[in-house]
Design a protein around this motif. Structure first.
Motif, PDB file in Angstrom:
ATOM      1  N   LEU A   1      -5.797   7.153   0.476  1.00  0.00           N
ATOM      2  CA  LEU A   1      -6.362   5.903   0.985  1.00  0.00           C
ATOM      3  C   LEU A   1      -5.300   4.817   1.142  1.00  0.00           C
ATOM      4  CD1 LEU A   1      -9.775   5.789  -0.890  1.00  0.00           C
ATOM      5  CD2 LEU A   1      -9.326   6.386   1.489  1.00  0.00           C
ATOM      6  N   CYS A   2      -4.443   4.681   0.150  1.00  0.00           N
ATOM      7  CA  CYS A   2      -3.384   3.665   0.243  1.00  0.00           C
ATOM      8  C   CYS A   2      -2.430   3.964   1.392  1.00  0.00           C
ATOM      9  CB  CYS A   2      -2.615   3.568  -1.076  1.00  0.00           C
ATOM     10  SG  CYS A   2      -3.519   2.751  -2.396  1.00  0.00           S
TER      11      CYS A   2
ATOM     12  N   ASN B   1       4.143   7.824   6.613  1.00  0.00           N
ATOM     13  CA  ASN B   1       4.030   6.429   6.197  1.00  0.00           C
ATOM     14  C   ASN B   1       5.408   5.821   5.935  1.00  0.00           C
ATOM     15  OD1 ASN B   1       1.931   4.809   3.650  1.00  0.00           O
ATOM     16  ND2 ASN B   1       3.115   3.946   5.285  1.00  0.00           N
TER      17      ASN B   1
ATOM     18  N   HIS C   1      -9.491   1.715  12.717  1.00  0.00           N
ATOM     19  CA  HIS C   1      -8.762   2.582  11.798  1.00  0.00           C
ATOM     20  C   HIS C   1      -8.119   3.771  12.504  1.00  0.00           C
ATOM     21  CE1 HIS C   1     -10.481   0.420   8.401  1.00  0.00           C
ATOM     22  NE2 HIS C   1     -11.687   0.612   8.885  1.00  0.00           N
TER      23      HIS C   1
ATOM     24  N   ARG D   1     -12.348   7.621   2.730  1.00  0.00           N
ATOM     25  CA  ARG D   1     -12.692   6.485   1.863  1.00  0.00           C
ATOM     26  C   ARG D   1     -13.851   6.781   0.926  1.00  0.00           C
ATOM     27  NH1 ARG D   1     -14.717   2.348   6.566  1.00  0.00           N
ATOM     28  NH2 ARG D   1     -16.179   3.820   7.495  1.00  0.00           N
TER      29      ARG D   1
ATOM     30  N   PHE E   1      -8.393   7.158   7.041  1.00  0.00           N
ATOM     31  CA  PHE E   1      -9.026   6.198   6.126  1.00  0.00           C
ATOM     32  C   PHE E   1     -10.550   6.351   6.173  1.00  0.00           C
ATOM     33  CE2 PHE E   1     -10.800   2.050   4.980  1.00  0.00           C
ATOM     34  CZ  PHE E   1     -10.217   1.869   3.743  1.00  0.00           C
TER      35      PHE E   1
ATOM     36  N   SER F   1      -2.979   5.895   4.098  1.00  0.00           N
ATOM     37  CA  SER F   1      -3.628   5.810   5.411  1.00  0.00           C
ATOM     38  C   SER F   1      -3.834   4.358   5.829  1.00  0.00           C
ATOM     39  CB  SER F   1      -4.943   6.585   5.429  1.00  0.00           C
ATOM     40  OG  SER F   1      -5.879   6.028   4.543  1.00  0.00           O
ATOM     41  N   PHE F   2      -4.181   3.503   4.886  1.00  0.00           N
ATOM     42  CA  PHE F   2      -4.352   2.087   5.223  1.00  0.00           C
ATOM     43  C   PHE F   2      -3.009   1.441   5.531  1.00  0.00           C
ATOM     44  CE2 PHE F   2      -5.745  -2.369   4.164  1.00  0.00           C
ATOM     45  CZ  PHE F   2      -6.546  -2.499   5.286  1.00  0.00           C
ATOM     46  N   SER F   3      -1.972   1.848   4.830  1.00  0.00           N
ATOM     47  CA  SER F   3      -0.636   1.330   5.093  1.00  0.00           C
ATOM     48  C   SER F   3      -0.186   1.651   6.522  1.00  0.00           C
ATOM     49  CB  SER F   3       0.367   1.907   4.086  1.00  0.00           C
ATOM     50  OG  SER F   3       1.674   1.498   4.391  1.00  0.00           O
TER      51      SER F   3
ATOM     52  N   TYR G   1       0.827  -1.209   0.000  1.00  0.00           N
ATOM     53  CA  TYR G   1       0.000   0.000   0.000  1.00  0.00           C
ATOM     54  C   TYR G   1       0.861   1.259   0.000  1.00  0.00           C
ATOM     55  CZ  TYR G   1      -4.412  -2.476   0.572  1.00  0.00           C
ATOM     56  OH  TYR G   1      -5.508  -3.274   0.360  1.00  0.00           O
TER      57      TYR G   1
ATOM     58  N   GLU H   1      -2.048   2.208   9.112  1.00  0.00           N
ATOM     59  CA  GLU H   1      -2.838   1.343   9.992  1.00  0.00           C
ATOM     60  C   GLU H   1      -2.233  -0.060  10.060  1.00  0.00           C
ATOM     61  OE1 GLU H   1      -7.169  -0.791   9.666  1.00  0.00           O
ATOM     62  OE2 GLU H   1      -7.025   1.293   8.988  1.00  0.00           O
ATOM     63  N   LEU H   2      -1.902  -0.606   8.904  1.00  0.00           N
ATOM     64  CA  LEU H   2      -1.334  -1.962   8.871  1.00  0.00           C
ATOM     65  C   LEU H   2       0.047  -2.023   9.520  1.00  0.00           C
ATOM     66  CD1 LEU H   2      -2.435  -3.123   5.313  1.00  0.00           C
ATOM     67  CD2 LEU H   2      -3.342  -3.883   7.522  1.00  0.00           C
TER      68      LEU H   2
END
Length: 165
Positions: free
Chosen positions: A40-41, A147, A83, A128, A124, A43-45, A20, A47-48
């Motif tokens: 989005l990519c 990130n 999230h 989204r 996210f 923010s999700f990264s 991501y 989180e992960l």
């Protein structure tokens, strides 16, 4: 840093976070009109990345392979849900949270890691469905930098483990 085996990042989640992150960086370089995809990519990264440290991976599911790297079998692990970065950050072990905070402090950041995470908390969720609220603003460059720094810091935990092994 002396980390126990169980404290290294979950490799499956870390690899997904990296995908991501790379997607976000590629999108951002290609076309500013695709900014929503980068947000989005990224923010999700983030989180992960935090979840990669929170996942309770069983050591028997992580195998050392010939080149002294590790693979994750992806069976039997628990991952936190949600999230919100600050909630995930507060669940980290003291070792992990101080390690990440120190990385940011060493780079003479004007803000603490916690305040940066708090400023992007819920990104996210907020973005989204980008069409729902038209008057939102976000510093995408700073989000991508956060990130990248988190990814580098967390992936270095695994490198440090490999060096000790």
């Amino acid at each position: 840093m002396n980390l126990d085996f169980i404290e290294t990042p979950n490799q499956a989640i870390l690899a997904c976070a990296r995908s991501y992150l790379l997607s976000a960086e590629l999108i951002e370089k290609q076309d500013a009109q695709l900014e929503l995809g980068a947000i989005l990519c990224s923010s999700f990264s983030i989180e992960l990345l935090l979840k990669s440290l929170l996942s309770n991976s069983s050591p028997q599911n992580i195998k050392k392979i010939e080149d002294n790297s590790f693979i994750y079998n992806g069976i039997s692990h628990k991952t936190e849900y949600g999230h919100n970065y600050i909630e995930l950050f507060k669940k980290l072990t003291p070792t992990h949270s101080s390690y990440l905070s120190n990385i940011f402090n060493l780079e003479n950041e004007p803000e603490s890691l916690e305040s940066i995470l708090e400023s992007y908390d819920g990104t996210f969720i907020k973005w989204r469905y980008g069409y729902e609220k038209m008057n939102k603003s976000i510093n995408v460059t700073k989000l991508l930098l956060l990130n990248r720094k988190l990814y580098d810091a967390i992936s270095n935990l695994e490198v440090e483990y490999k060096l000790r092994a």
